[in-house]
Design a protein around this motif. Structure first.
Motif, PDB file in Angstrom:
ATOM      1  N   ARG A   1      98.516   0.759 107.024  1.00 16.02           N
ATOM      2  CA  ARG A   1      97.929   0.505 105.710  1.00 16.02           C
ATOM      3  C   ARG A   1      98.344  -0.880 105.198  1.00 16.02           C
ATOM      4  O   ARG A   1      97.529  -1.666 104.720  1.00 16.02           O
ATOM      5  CB  ARG A   1      98.379   1.604 104.750  1.00 16.02           C
ATOM      6  CG  ARG A   1      97.774   1.421 103.409  1.00 16.02           C
ATOM      7  CD  ARG A   1      97.577   2.683 102.622  1.00 16.02           C
ATOM      8  NE  ARG A   1      97.396   2.235 101.252  1.00 16.02           N
ATOM      9  CZ  ARG A   1      98.038   2.721 100.219  1.00 16.02           C
ATOM     10  NH1 ARG A   1      98.851   3.728 100.372  1.00 16.02           N
ATOM     11  NH2 ARG A   1      97.840   2.211  99.030  1.00 16.02           N
ATOM     12  N   ARG A   2      99.631  -1.208 105.345  1.00 18.37           N
ATOM     13  CA  ARG A   2     100.109  -2.515 104.852  1.00 18.37           C
ATOM     14  C   ARG A   2      99.534  -3.666 105.666  1.00 18.37           C
ATOM     15  O   ARG A   2      99.339  -4.760 105.163  1.00 18.37           O
ATOM     16  CB  ARG A   2     101.645  -2.536 104.862  1.00 18.37           C
ATOM     17  CG  ARG A   2     102.243  -1.662 103.768  1.00 18.37           C
ATOM     18  CD  ARG A   2     103.749  -1.732 103.740  1.00 18.37           C
ATOM     19  NE  ARG A   2     104.385  -1.005 104.820  1.00 18.37           N
ATOM     20  CZ  ARG A   2     105.085  -1.553 105.808  1.00 18.37           C
ATOM     21  NH1 ARG A   2     105.273  -2.861 105.837  1.00 18.37           N
ATOM     22  NH2 ARG A   2     105.624  -0.808 106.758  1.00 18.37           N
ATOM     23  N   PHE A  25     108.536   4.417 104.330  1.00 13.53           N
ATOM     24  CA  PHE A  25     107.959   3.061 104.312  1.00 13.53           C
ATOM     25  C   PHE A  25     107.608   2.587 105.722  1.00 13.53           C
ATOM     26  O   PHE A  25     106.640   1.857 105.913  1.00 13.53           O
ATOM     27  CB  PHE A  25     108.944   2.081 103.661  1.00 13.53           C
ATOM     28  CG  PHE A  25     108.381   0.686 103.536  1.00 13.53           C
ATOM     29  CD1 PHE A  25     107.501   0.363 102.511  1.00 13.53           C
ATOM     30  CD2 PHE A  25     108.721  -0.297 104.454  1.00 13.53           C
ATOM     31  CE1 PHE A  25     106.969  -0.921 102.397  1.00 13.53           C
ATOM     32  CE2 PHE A  25     108.201  -1.583 104.351  1.00 13.53           C
ATOM     33  CZ  PHE A  25     107.319  -1.898 103.317  1.00 13.53           C
ATOM     34  N   TYR A  26     108.422   2.987 106.706  1.00 13.17           N
ATOM     35  CA  TYR A  26     108.188   2.499 108.073  1.00 13.17           C
ATOM     36  C   TYR A  26     107.431   3.511 108.953  1.00 13.17           C
ATOM     37  O   TYR A  26     107.414   3.391 110.165  1.00 13.17           O
ATOM     38  CB  TYR A  26     109.516   2.073 108.727  1.00 13.17           C
ATOM     39  CG  TYR A  26     110.034   0.784 108.108  1.00 13.17           C
ATOM     40  CD1 TYR A  26     109.361  -0.415 108.309  1.00 13.17           C
ATOM     41  CD2 TYR A  26     111.156   0.775 107.289  1.00 13.17           C
ATOM     42  CE1 TYR A  26     109.799  -1.598 107.713  1.00 13.17           C
ATOM     43  CE2 TYR A  26     111.604  -0.400 106.692  1.00 13.17           C
ATOM     44  CZ  TYR A  26     110.914  -1.577 106.914  1.00 13.17           C
ATOM     45  OH  TYR A  26     111.338  -2.739 106.327  1.00 13.17           O
ATOM     46  N   ARG A  27     106.780   4.517 108.339  1.00 11.37           N
ATOM     47  CA  ARG A  27     105.879   5.385 109.099  1.00 11.37           C
ATOM     48  C   ARG A  27     104.705   4.566 109.589  1.00 11.37           C
ATOM     49  O   ARG A  27     104.281   3.632 108.906  1.00 11.37           O
ATOM     50  CB  ARG A  27     105.286   6.452 108.156  1.00 11.37           C
ATOM     51  CG  ARG A  27     106.060   7.685 108.060  1.00 11.37           C
ATOM     52  CD  ARG A  27     105.355   8.709 107.183  1.00 11.37           C
ATOM     53  NE  ARG A  27     106.349   9.504 106.469  1.00 11.37           N
ATOM     54  CZ  ARG A  27     107.263  10.254 107.043  1.00 11.37           C
ATOM     55  NH1 ARG A  27     107.311  10.342 108.352  1.00 11.37           N
ATOM     56  NH2 ARG A  27     108.134  10.938 106.339  1.00 11.37           N
ATOM     57  N   TRP A  28     104.130   4.966 110.746  1.00 12.49           N
ATOM     58  CA  TRP A  28     102.981   4.212 111.269  1.00 12.49           C
ATOM     59  C   TRP A  28     101.839   4.174 110.264  1.00 12.49           C
ATOM     60  O   TRP A  28     101.151   3.174 110.117  1.00 12.49           O
ATOM     61  CB  TRP A  28     102.517   4.780 112.618  1.00 12.49           C
ATOM     62  CG  TRP A  28     103.431   4.318 113.710  1.00 12.49           C
ATOM     63  CD1 TRP A  28     104.292   5.072 114.434  1.00 12.49           C
ATOM     64  CD2 TRP A  28     103.613   2.957 114.166  1.00 12.49           C
ATOM     65  NE1 TRP A  28     105.004   4.276 115.309  1.00 12.49           N
ATOM     66  CE2 TRP A  28     104.595   2.976 115.169  1.00 12.49           C
ATOM     67  CE3 TRP A  28     103.049   1.733 113.821  1.00 12.49           C
ATOM     68  CZ2 TRP A  28     105.024   1.829 115.833  1.00 12.49           C
ATOM     69  CZ3 TRP A  28     103.460   0.585 114.474  1.00 12.49           C
ATOM     70  CH2 TRP A  28     104.444   0.638 115.467  1.00 12.49           C
ATOM     71  N   ARG A  29     101.667   5.293 109.518  1.00 12.21           N
ATOM     72  CA  ARG A  29     100.572   5.316 108.538  1.00 12.21           C
ATOM     73  C   ARG A  29     100.749   4.187 107.514  1.00 12.21           C
ATOM     74  O   ARG A  29      99.821   3.473 107.171  1.00 12.21           O
ATOM     75  CB  ARG A  29     100.583   6.677 107.827  1.00 12.21           C
ATOM     76  CG  ARG A  29      99.303   6.981 107.098  1.00 12.21           C
ATOM     77  CD  ARG A  29      99.076   8.480 106.855  1.00 12.21           C
ATOM     78  NE  ARG A  29     100.265   9.306 107.048  1.00 12.21           N
ATOM     79  CZ  ARG A  29     100.878   9.981 106.062  1.00 12.21           C
ATOM     80  NH1 ARG A  29     100.447   9.905 104.833  1.00 12.21           N
ATOM     81  NH2 ARG A  29     101.922  10.755 106.327  1.00 12.21           N
ATOM     82  N   ASP A  48     101.730   0.307  98.448  1.00 13.53           N
ATOM     83  CA  ASP A  48     100.489  -0.107  97.766  1.00 13.53           C
ATOM     84  C   ASP A  48     100.370  -1.621  97.693  1.00 13.53           C
ATOM     85  O   ASP A  48      99.283  -2.172  97.754  1.00 13.53           O
ATOM     86  CB  ASP A  48     100.443   0.455  96.330  1.00 13.53           C
ATOM     87  CG  ASP A  48     100.291   1.964  96.320  1.00 13.53           C
ATOM     88  OD1 ASP A  48      99.943   2.523  97.388  1.00 13.53           O
ATOM     89  OD2 ASP A  48     100.543   2.590  95.270  1.00 13.53           O
ATOM     90  N   GLN A  49     101.510  -2.274  97.551  1.00 20.64           N
ATOM     91  CA  GLN A  49     101.504  -3.735  97.405  1.00 20.64           C
ATOM     92  C   GLN A  49     101.465  -4.448  98.760  1.00 20.64           C
ATOM     93  O   GLN A  49     101.512  -5.663  98.820  1.00 20.64           O
ATOM     94  CB  GLN A  49     102.747  -4.196  96.630  1.00 20.64           C
ATOM     95  CG  GLN A  49     102.742  -3.789  95.172  1.00 20.64           C
ATOM     96  CD  GLN A  49     101.718  -4.566  94.360  1.00 20.64           C
ATOM     97  OE1 GLN A  49     101.301  -5.660  94.738  1.00 20.64           O
ATOM     98  NE2 GLN A  49     101.299  -4.009  93.234  1.00 20.64           N
ATOM     99  N   GLY A  50     101.428  -3.684  99.824  1.00 19.84           N
ATOM    100  CA  GLY A  50     101.319  -4.275 101.168  1.00 19.84           C
ATOM    101  C   GLY A  50     102.475  -5.188 101.527  1.00 19.84           C
ATOM    102  O   GLY A  50     102.277  -6.227 102.172  1.00 19.84           O
TER     103      GLY A  50
END
Ligand code: B12
Ligand code: SF4
Length: 491
Positions: free
Chosen positions: A428-429, A420-424, A352-354
């Motif tokens: 998003r980040r 955390f390291y999924r493409w999605r 969420d915090q990118g």
């Protein structure tokens, strides 16, 4: 064989031949599995402790350096003294290397984090041990060896029995790195130590929560001397902003150099706009910040309650973002109040915090830290000395957690990294403005995240020590020691 005698007779022999006194410095790797060809590339940075030792040697001492991560060590090459830097993860390999030299009659001196925090163990594998910073004792140590009267322990303590912190006036001698292929990043040190007291951290134990920095003009001169066009500089301080006024002065001094740099800081800097502006103006590309946990109880237990200051992590990140500073957030798991939900909260927060990148690791009790002492007192350590135990592998959990078993803790850390390291998550980040302001940084964002995705389990299972080594560890009195499975080394 009496190794002191061997060391002495060596120096005498050399005196007859009028050959200069020679010191061989070795930087050990963490470990190698059977048949492993290449060492972990992301760990192959210039080892600054080695360059510091080289810089402290008198001019008439011959020096050579072998990096165990990059090359074979020529054990038969004549030398008068071997100096090895020892960290907890490299201790087993350091003892293997020391044994090779010592069985050839060459004396070995060890120093560094593990030597300082675990001296009784380290002393078994070397003629002399340096406890604390090299600047305080290396000239005396060399003089003693040249005169054939070495001491077992080199350390300087004050009246309060704390290690004396020597002035940091000597600059590292990087000429010894010539011809070695390190990652193209410059490591530069501004300060050592940190004033905080996080219970898991070897830094606060080593430096007794003190902080000492080099003269600013010396660091500026060093940067001018060693910088290469477009090369990133990594200020290796564990907490660059531990002393905020000093950090600001430092950043003002490096601003005109036009460099690009990264470093590590604690959360406190996020609440000082002047410091954040200086970071940006002086070329900061991003910083690693230890968020560790979002659970107040866990932060309290690790003595890092200050992470909740002034609005806590979310507010800190908003402030960093205001100054376009990219964040590498680190999280640790395995404190007593952690539950499966703790992992999910941290990962969602980091997404969420990118955050640019993030690390999700289990806590590791390093000897000499308050965390280690507590785990030991509570009878929760699974090995006598995990760093020496043949059953232990990199990233295994060496203690019993409270609300889950150790396999679950390890699996959940891997899952957190995977999520955390999924493409999605990466896409998003990537929409965070901080990441796409500059085209080359946007490209780097994807490249670096893809590399982390690929490396999620990369180092898991790496043995500590070289599994291909078939020698015997040699104790200081010349007795062969054999590593046994309970982690203790028995005769
Ligand atoms: C840069 C860095 C890295 C770089 C690699 C550096 C390199 N050249 O390869 C990267 C990011 C790859 C890295 C990886 C890891 N690191 Co690291 N790293 C550091 C860091 C930030 C700086 C090290 C440094 O150069 N310091 C500057 C030198 C001058 O200081 P020094 O090492 O203390 O040396 C002085 C004295 O200790 C003494 N001394 C040291 N060695 C010797 C030897 C002799 C013979 C003598 C006389 C004196 C002496 O004299 C020196 C001058 O005074 C330190 C923290 C820190 N600030 O020191 C952590 C630190 C060394 N890393 C640590 C760890 C745990 C790791 C990893 C295991 C992390 C992980 N889980 O992946 C890996 C292991 C990699 C490996 N060993 O191969 C821990 C080690 C703790 C311990 N108890 O051993 C530290 C202390 C961080 C911490 N907060 O606890 N690391
Ligand atoms: S703030 Fe960072 S360097 Fe300082 S004691 Fe805590 S973990 Fe260690």
């Amino acid at each position: 064989m009496n190794h002191y005698a061997a060391g002495k007779s060596n120096s005498n022999a050399h005196a007859v031949k009028a050959r200069p006194f020679r010191v061989t410095i070795v930087h050990p790797c963490v470990g190698r599995s059977v048949g492993m060809k290449k060492y972990i590339r992301t760990w192959q940075m210039e080892p600054i402790p080695v360059a510091m030792i080289a810089a402290l040697l008198p001019a008439d001492v011959e020096r050579c350096f072998y990096d165990d991560r990059l090359e074979e060590i020529p054990y038969d090459e004549p030398t008068d003294l071997v100096a090895i830097s020892v960290e907890t993860y490299t201790a087993k390999r350091a003892y293997q290397i020391a044994s090779e030299y010592r069985r050839r009659g060459v004396p070995v001196v060890m120093g560094g984090f593990h030597a300082t925090l675990c001296p009784d163990e380290v002393m078994k594998y070397c003629e002399s041990i340096v406890i604390g910073e090299a600047e305080a004792v290396v000239p005396e140590l060399i003089d003693d060896y040249r005169h054939g009267s070495p001491k077992r322990i080199y350390e300087k303590r004050g009246d309060d029995n704390q290690l004396i912190r020597p002035p940091m006036t000597v600059s590292p001698d990087r000429s010894i790195f010539a011809g070695k292929k390190y990652l193209p990043i410059r490591l530069v040190e501004f300060a050592r130590g940190c004033r905080f007291k996080c219970d898991f951290c070897a830094i606060q134990s080593y430096f007794s929560s003190t902080h000492n920095h080099r003269p600013i003009e010396t660091v500026v001169e060093e940067i001018k001397r060693v910088r290469k066009p477009r090369q990133l500089i990594f200020f290796i301080d564990d907490n660059l902003t531990s002393n905020l006024p000093a950090a600001k002065e430092f950043m003002r001094a490096i601003e005109p150099l036009g460099i690009r740099w990264v470093s590590q800081t604690a959360i406190n800097v996020a609440f000082d706009d002047e410091a954040l502006a200086l970071m940006k103006r002086s070329g900061c590309q991003g910083v690693l910040v230890g968020f560790e946990s979002l659970e107040p109880e866990a932060l309290k237990q690790m003595n890092k309650g200050f992470n909740l200051m002034k609005g806590g992590p979310a507010q800190a990140l908003a402030n960093f973002r205001k100054f376009n500073l990219r964040i590498y957030g680190t999280f640790i798991f395995g404190y007593d109040h952690d539950t499966p939900l703790t992992f999910e909260r941290s990962v969602n927060f980091a997404i969420d915090q990118g955050m640019f990148i993030a690390a999700f690791n289990h806590i590791t009790p390093f000897p000499g830290t308050p965390l280690y002492d507590r785990m030991k007192a509570e009878g929760r350590l699974l090995y006598d000395a995990w760093w020496l135990d043949d059953r232990y592998r990199y990233n295994m959990i060496p203690y019993t957690p409270k609300n889950m078993d150790s396999e679950e803790l390890a699996d959940r850390c891997v899952k957190a990294r995977r999520d955390f390291y999924r493409w999605r998550s990466i896409f998003r980040r990537s929409t965070d403005r901080v990441h796409w302001r500059r085209p080359w940084m946007f490209f780097n964002f994807f490249l670096i995240n893809a590399m982390h995705q690929w490396d999620i389990e990369g180092r898991n299972g790496l043995p500590l020590g070289d599994a291909n080594w078939s020698g015997k560890l040699i104790s200081v009195d010349g007795t062969n020691l054999t590593a046994v499975n309970n982690g203790s080394l028995s005769v």
